[in-house]
Each structure stands twice: as C-alpha cells, then as structure tokens.
Design a protein around this motif. Structure first.
Motif, PDB file in Angstrom:
ATOM      1  N   PHE A   1      37.902  20.850  38.389  1.00 28.17           N
ATOM      2  CA  PHE A   1      38.471  22.168  38.663  1.00 28.17           C
ATOM      3  C   PHE A   1      39.488  22.485  37.583  1.00 28.17           C
ATOM      4  O   PHE A   1      39.915  21.614  36.841  1.00 28.17           O
ATOM      5  N   ALA A   2      39.845  23.742  37.499  1.00 32.20           N
ATOM      6  CA  ALA A   2      40.858  24.189  36.539  1.00 32.20           C
ATOM      7  C   ALA A   2      41.744  25.219  37.230  1.00 32.20           C
ATOM      8  O   ALA A   2      41.312  25.927  38.142  1.00 32.20           O
ATOM      9  N   LEU A   3      42.980  25.269  36.784  1.00 31.61           N
ATOM     10  CA  LEU A   3      43.953  26.248  37.267  1.00 31.61           C
ATOM     11  C   LEU A   3      44.498  27.010  36.072  1.00 31.61           C
ATOM     12  O   LEU A   3      44.377  26.553  34.936  1.00 31.61           O
ATOM     13  N   THR A   4      45.125  28.132  36.337  1.00 31.67           N
ATOM     14  CA  THR A   4      45.822  28.877  35.292  1.00 31.67           C
ATOM     15  C   THR A   4      47.298  28.554  35.418  1.00 31.67           C
ATOM     16  O   THR A   4      47.895  28.734  36.483  1.00 31.67           O
ATOM     17  N   ASP A   5      47.895  28.053  34.329  1.00 34.47           N
ATOM     18  CA  ASP A   5      49.294  27.622  34.369  1.00 34.47           C
ATOM     19  C   ASP A   5      50.245  28.821  34.273  1.00 34.47           C
ATOM     20  O   ASP A   5      49.802  29.965  34.092  1.00 34.47           O
ATOM     21  N   PRO A   6      51.547  28.585  34.404  1.00 34.61           N
ATOM     22  CA  PRO A   6      52.514  29.698  34.370  1.00 34.61           C
ATOM     23  C   PRO A   6      52.501  30.520  33.077  1.00 34.61           C
ATOM     24  O   PRO A   6      52.938  31.665  33.069  1.00 34.61           O
ATOM     25  N   GLU A   7      51.968  29.961  31.986  1.00 29.37           N
ATOM     26  CA  GLU A   7      51.879  30.705  30.726  1.00 29.37           C
ATOM     27  C   GLU A   7      50.539  31.418  30.573  1.00 29.37           C
ATOM     28  O   GLU A   7      50.275  32.027  29.543  1.00 29.37           O
ATOM     29  N   GLY A   8      49.673  31.301  31.576  1.00 27.04           N
ATOM     30  CA  GLY A   8      48.375  31.969  31.529  1.00 27.04           C
ATOM     31  C   GLY A   8      47.272  31.152  30.871  1.00 27.04           C
ATOM     32  O   GLY A   8      46.198  31.667  30.602  1.00 27.04           O
ATOM     33  N   VAL A   9      47.524  29.839  30.650  1.00 27.25           N
ATOM     34  CA  VAL A   9      46.546  28.968  30.002  1.00 27.25           C
ATOM     35  C   VAL A   9      45.740  28.225  31.062  1.00 27.25           C
ATOM     36  O   VAL A   9      46.304  27.707  32.031  1.00 27.25           O
ATOM     37  N   ARG A  10      44.435  28.159  30.856  1.00 29.08           N
ATOM     38  CA  ARG A  10      43.560  27.416  31.769  1.00 29.08           C
ATOM     39  C   ARG A  10      43.791  25.916  31.557  1.00 29.08           C
ATOM     40  O   ARG A  10      43.753  25.425  30.433  1.00 29.08           O
ATOM     41  N   ARG A  11      44.032  25.188  32.651  1.00 27.72           N
ATOM     42  CA  ARG A  11      44.316  23.757  32.599  1.00 27.72           C
ATOM     43  C   ARG A  11      43.344  22.984  33.493  1.00 27.72           C
ATOM     44  O   ARG A  11      43.268  23.241  34.685  1.00 27.72           O
ATOM     45  N   ALA A  22      39.457  25.922  42.873  1.00 28.93           N
ATOM     46  CA  ALA A  22      39.981  24.629  43.324  1.00 28.93           C
ATOM     47  C   ALA A  22      39.774  24.480  44.826  1.00 28.93           C
ATOM     48  O   ALA A  22      39.423  23.404  45.310  1.00 28.93           O
ATOM     49  N   MET A  23      39.966  25.550  45.544  1.00 27.59           N
ATOM     50  CA  MET A  23      39.768  25.508  46.993  1.00 27.59           C
ATOM     51  C   MET A  23      38.327  25.103  47.323  1.00 27.59           C
ATOM     52  O   MET A  23      38.100  24.257  48.186  1.00 27.59           O
ATOM     53  N   ARG A  24      37.381  25.690  46.616  1.00 27.15           N
ATOM     54  CA  ARG A  24      35.967  25.326  46.838  1.00 27.15           C
ATOM     55  C   ARG A  24      35.693  23.902  46.373  1.00 27.15           C
ATOM     56  O   ARG A  24      35.003  23.146  47.050  1.00 27.15           O
ATOM     57  N   ALA A  25      36.235  23.509  45.234  1.00 28.16           N
ATOM     58  CA  ALA A  25      35.985  22.169  44.693  1.00 28.16           C
ATOM     59  C   ALA A  25      36.478  21.090  45.656  1.00 28.16           C
ATOM     60  O   ALA A  25      35.821  20.057  45.823  1.00 28.16           O
ATOM     61  N   PHE A  26      37.601  21.324  46.307  1.00 32.08           N
ATOM     62  CA  PHE A  26      38.156  20.360  47.255  1.00 32.08           C
ATOM     63  C   PHE A  26      37.594  20.537  48.667  1.00 32.08           C
ATOM     64  O   PHE A  26      37.981  19.810  49.571  1.00 32.08           O
ATOM     65  N   LYS A  27      36.731  21.543  48.842  1.00 33.86           N
ATOM     66  CA  LYS A  27      36.142  21.826  50.157  1.00 33.86           C
ATOM     67  C   LYS A  27      37.222  22.021  51.215  1.00 33.86           C
ATOM     68  O   LYS A  27      37.123  21.526  52.343  1.00 33.86           O
ATOM     69  N   ALA A  28      38.262  22.744  50.833  1.00 38.51           N
ATOM     70  CA  ALA A  28      39.354  23.040  51.756  1.00 38.51           C
ATOM     71  C   ALA A  28      38.832  23.928  52.876  1.00 38.51           C
ATOM     72  O   ALA A  28      38.112  24.894  52.629  1.00 38.51           O
TER      73      ALA A  28
END
Length: 188
Positions: A46-56, A134-140
């Motif tokens: 999974f990836a998130l967008t950090d506070p600077e707008g960068v995909r992590r 991320a929610m889908r990846a973790f099957k939340a």
C-alpha cells in the motif's frame, strides 16, 4: 467503530445517522475495541500520501515503528480518538515510532487541515489514503482501524474502534509491539 456492513448501510438509508448509535462515554474512555496482537505477519502492499504530498510506500518507514490509524473526519469515533492520537505522537517523539493518521476523506488535505486547526491537533502530520487503498489492503472492516507495525515492517497488532491511545496500558503496548519496548535515549 463505523462499519461498512449491510446493516449500517440500511440504517443510513432508513434515515439514521452515523453518530446516533454511538454510546455516550467520557472523552478519555478506554478502548471500545480490544487490541488484538497478531503475527508478526507481512504487510500488504500500500502507499499513502505524506504531509508534503509525496506518495510513500511502506518501505519508506523501514527501521521505525508505525501506529497506522485509518480514519476520516466524518467518522464520529475517529474524531473522538484523534486528540489521544495527537498526544500519543508527542509521547512517542523520542522512541522512533511514528503515528500516522491516514485519512480517507475524499476532500483530502483541504478537508483534513481545517479539522486539525479546529480541534487543536498539533503533533500529527496530514497523511492521506487516496481511494481508501490502505483500508482495502488491510481489509479493514470499518473506521477507525489502527494497525501496529514493528520496526521490521510487520503487523503486530490491530485495534478496531476508538481508543484512548495515550493511556498507560495502550502506550506500553505500542512501545512493546512497535518499538523495542523501551524509550529511546536519543531522538530518531
């Protein structure tokens, strides 16, 4: 916890509100859900967008413990626990454990930033979970869901529902599962 099951959807269609079924409790109540220790088990991609707008990608956090909180501003239990997560972040500042609140709000930063300002959140960055990946990846099963990730990048525990994350018991669990169990002597 706000669930996305059939029953919850039917309640909304029938004119219910998300907050109507929430029990009344003190703001600093202990967890509604129970921390389930798991694994250690491999994380999904999974990836998130950090506070600077960068995909992590998750690999970006190698060597650090992570408290990954999946949440949204429209979720009453998420909103209730956010101040405790903010305090948790301050308590863990020297431990090499990051508190990452990943918002699935469709409005993104433009929706989360005013929420932080209005509620006095000072220690958390604005992390985004675009498209709830991320929610889908973790099957939340609903929000909030918090995943505890150790320094080796493995899931060690999960809590579904709101929690008093700055309480002594949960703080000790976070340090034990995400870190080395002890407070770091130097900031990481």
């Amino acid at each position: 916890m706000v669930s996305f099951g059939r029953r919850g959807a039917l309640g909304l269609l029938a004119g219910g509100t998300l907050g109507a079924a929430l029990p009344q409790r003190p703001a600093r109540a202990q967890a509604i859900g129970t921390l389930r220790e798991e694994g250690p088990k491999a994380l999904p991609e999974f990836a998130l967008t950090d506070p600077e707008g960068v995909r992590r990608e998750i690999g970006h956090f190698a060597g650090k413990g992570v408290v990954l909180n999946l949440w949204a501003t429209w979720c009453p239990p998420c909103v209730e626990e956010m101040p405790a997560l903010d305090r948790l972040s301050a308590l863990l500042a020297g431990d090499g454990i990051l508190v990452i609140p990943a918002s699935s709000d469709r409005g993104g930063r433009a929706q989360v930033e005013p929420f932080y300002a209005r509620t006095g959140i000072r220690n958390l960055g604005i992390w985004l979970d675009p498209g709830s990946a991320a929610m889908r990846a973790f099957k939340a099963r609903g929000l909030p869901t918090t995943i505890l990730i150790d320094r080796e990048g493995r899931e060690r525990g999960r809590l579904e529902g709101a929690a008093a994350w700055d309480g002594a018991a949960l703080l000790a669990d976070v340090r034990r599962l995400c870190g080395d169990g002890q407070k770091a002597t130097e900031p990481v």
